[in-house]
Structure formats: C-alpha cells, structure tokens
Design an enzyme around this catalytic site. Structure first.
Site, mmCIF file in Angstrom:
data_model
loop_
_atom_site.group_PDB
_atom_site.id
_atom_site.type_symbol
_atom_site.label_atom_id
_atom_site.label_comp_id
_atom_site.label_asym_id
_atom_site.label_seq_id
_atom_site.Cartn_x
_atom_site.Cartn_y
_atom_site.Cartn_z
ATOM 1 N N ASP A 150 0.836 -1.206 0.000
ATOM 2 C CA ASP A 150 0.000 0.000 0.000
ATOM 3 C C ASP A 150 0.871 1.256 0.000
ATOM 4 O O ASP A 150 0.573 2.243 -0.682
ATOM 5 C CB ASP A 150 -0.931 0.004 1.217
ATOM 6 C CG ASP A 150 -1.842 -1.222 1.240
ATOM 7 O OD1 ASP A 150 -2.262 -1.658 0.153
ATOM 8 O OD2 ASP A 150 -2.113 -1.747 2.343
ATOM 9 N N HIS A 177 -5.441 -3.535 5.340
ATOM 10 C CA HIS A 177 -4.845 -3.917 4.052
ATOM 11 C C HIS A 177 -5.909 -4.441 3.089
ATOM 12 O O HIS A 177 -5.733 -5.448 2.441
ATOM 13 C CB HIS A 177 -3.750 -4.968 4.289
ATOM 14 C CG HIS A 177 -3.009 -5.380 3.045
ATOM 15 N ND1 HIS A 177 -2.352 -4.480 2.232
ATOM 16 C CD2 HIS A 177 -2.826 -6.595 2.474
ATOM 17 C CE1 HIS A 177 -1.806 -5.133 1.212
ATOM 18 N NE2 HIS A 177 -2.078 -6.412 1.331
#
Length: 313
Positions: A150, A177
């Site tokens: 990310d 996530h």
C-alpha cells in the site's frame, strides 16, 4: 547472515519473493517450503550466485525441518484472488492455511519474526495471534502483517501526480490492508504537497483499489504477485536490518496496537532486534483523513473479529 523461511514459496508471490530474498546479502540460509513444486523452485533459485544457501521442503511432513532455527518467516501461502472473488471468498481457505502454519511456527521457531502476506491480512494476522496465544508463545512484537504494498503504491501514484521519482516520495499508509481500510495519509506525504480535494479523493481511491486494478488487468491470470513480492522483499529487508541492530528502521505494518481502540492496526513502527520496538502515533490528520479513519475502523473491526472467531469457534 540470517536464516529466513518462505512458506508458500512455489506460489505466484512466493517464487519472485524467493528470488528477491536470495539476492539479499543479509540472508545466509533460505528455506523454501510449499505443498507443491518447492523442489523445482529450490533447484532454480539455488543456481543464483549470491551468498545464501537454499534448501527446499515439500509437504506438511517437512514443515518442522523447514522452520527449525529460522529467524524470519515470511508467509505468502494461500490461494490468490480471482476476478469476481471478494477477499471474503478467500477467507476460509486461507484462514485454514495460516492456522496450520502458525501452529508449526509456535512449535518449531516460536522466537522468529513472522511476516504475514496471506490475504485477508486484516483477518489472518489476528488468526496467527490467537494460535500463538493458545500455544503460549505469542509475542506481539514479532508478528507483523505486511502492508508495504500500500505504501509502495502510494509512493508510485503520488510520484506520478507530482512528476517525481517515487523513491523521493513517502506516504505513510495506516489502517488495514483491504479496500476502505487502507488509509493513505497524503497530508503527511514527503515532500509536502498541496493536493486539491479532488486529487486527494482520486489518489486515495486508486491506492485503496490497487489490487483490483491488477486483478482486472490480468483478466483471470492472477492478482498482484510481482509488486507484492517486491514490497514483501523490501519489508523483509527492513526486518533483517532491525534484527541486525540498525538504527531508525521505520516501516508501516499491521500489528497489535494501541494507536486506536482496535486490537490491531497498521501504522508506522520502528523495527529492531525483537521485531516491533516502537509504534508511532497517527500524527496530524486532516478532515478527509479523519472521515476515512472512521470508515476504515468500522470494516477493520469486523475483519479482525472474523479472524479471532475463526480460532475461537
């Protein structure tokens, strides 16, 4: 050098990850475990002329040998997301895999630093924690969910917008996530940049849905495996530098946390000889990020509880 095991080394993430870890000079011994094809991957990787020794392990009967003496264990094992599949569809299969592997870690290398990649990370990290607790060996500092992709995506996408080399860009990404749980703190980006509200929304959406972007582009041929392997190798390197005693090793990771009221949360952490040595507070956020945080926490809470109840059921 350090002893590193990859569990799920023959998979879509596992193979490129094994190659990248073989290239890391901090690694002296690399164990490659899987339930299929690990001898072939091991033979292939072992021909690389880098310092580390490579050994392969096939099937659950060899899991104990794969794990004994390991200092860092990286877990990309699981099935990948296919088009039209939610991360929840993955849940029961991958939850079972992570449970089995965590039980083995508890028995054969309970002091290892564990990096969990298997999706959904928001649930698989709590699953591993419960298994380790049940075995009486849980150390929250040593269990980390890998959310580095990310951050990698945020750095890349913001770099594109700003016309900068992504290596000169840093965006902390907090929360979880998956989807809306992923919260890029663009207001804390380095170098500081003034994005319009629209740019912030578009960038945030793209970072949150980077995985889907790749799944759709691959049209049935897999999910984000190569960029994930890159991010996991970078994160593993940070863990190894921490183990070596390097100062100032800071990464975002999904860990047991008191940053929010949730038991697990991704934020910036400092890595050291025992894994997570310090967890940093969120720092200053703007109104858009505070709204995003509330959305993130709501979904994240459900995913964490789903993981915990998978073990407690």
């Amino acid at each position: 050098g350090f002893k590193v095991a990859i569990l799920g080394a023959a998979g879509g993430i596992g193979q490129p990850l094994a190659m990248l870890v073989k290239m890391n000079p901090l690694v002296s011994l690399l164990h490659l475990y899987d339930v299929v094809n690990s001898p072939g991957v091991t033979a292939d990787i072992s021909h690389m002329d880098t310092a580390s020794m490579v050994r392969g392990f096939l099937g659950e009967q060899n899991l104990s040998d794969a794990l004994t003496g390991m200092e860092l264990v990286i877990i990309p094992a699981g099935i990948p997301r296919k088009p039209g599949m939610t991360r929840d569809d993955l849940f029961n299969i991958n939850a079972g895999i992570v449970k089995t592997l965590s039980e083995a870690i508890a028995e054969f290398c309970p002091k290892a630093i564990v990096n969990i990649i298997s999706n959904p990370v928001n649930s698989t990290v709590p699953i591993a924690a419960e298994v380790l607790k049940n075995a009486g060996v849980y150390d929250p500092r040593r269990l980390l969910g890998v959310t580095k992709l990310d951050v990698v995506r945020a750095n890349t996408f913001l770099g594109e917008v700003l016309g900068l080399d992504p290596r000169d860009v840093y965006v902390p990404v907090v929360g979880g996530h998956a989807g809306v749980t992923i919260l890029p703190l663009l207001s804390q980006a380095k170098p500081p940049c003034s994005l319009t509200e629209e740019e912030t929304k578009v960038l945030t959406y793209r970072i949150q849905n980077g995985g889907t972007e790749v799944v759709e582009a691959k049209v049935g041929a897999g999910s984000a495996t190569l960029s994930m392997a890159y991010a996991a190798a970078e994160f593993a390197d940070a863990c190894l530098r921490g183990l070596r005693g390097d100062a100032g090793v800071v990464e975002c990771a999904f860990v047991a946390s008191q940053v929010t009221e949730l038991p697990f949360f991704a934020s910036k952490v400092r890595l050291g000889r025992d894994g997570v040595e310090e967890i940093y507070p969120l720092g200053p956020t703007n109104e858009y990020e505070r709204m995003g945080l509330e959305k993130s926490k709501k979904e994240l809470s459900e995913s964490i509880n789903k993981g915990i109840s998978f073990i407690k059921k």
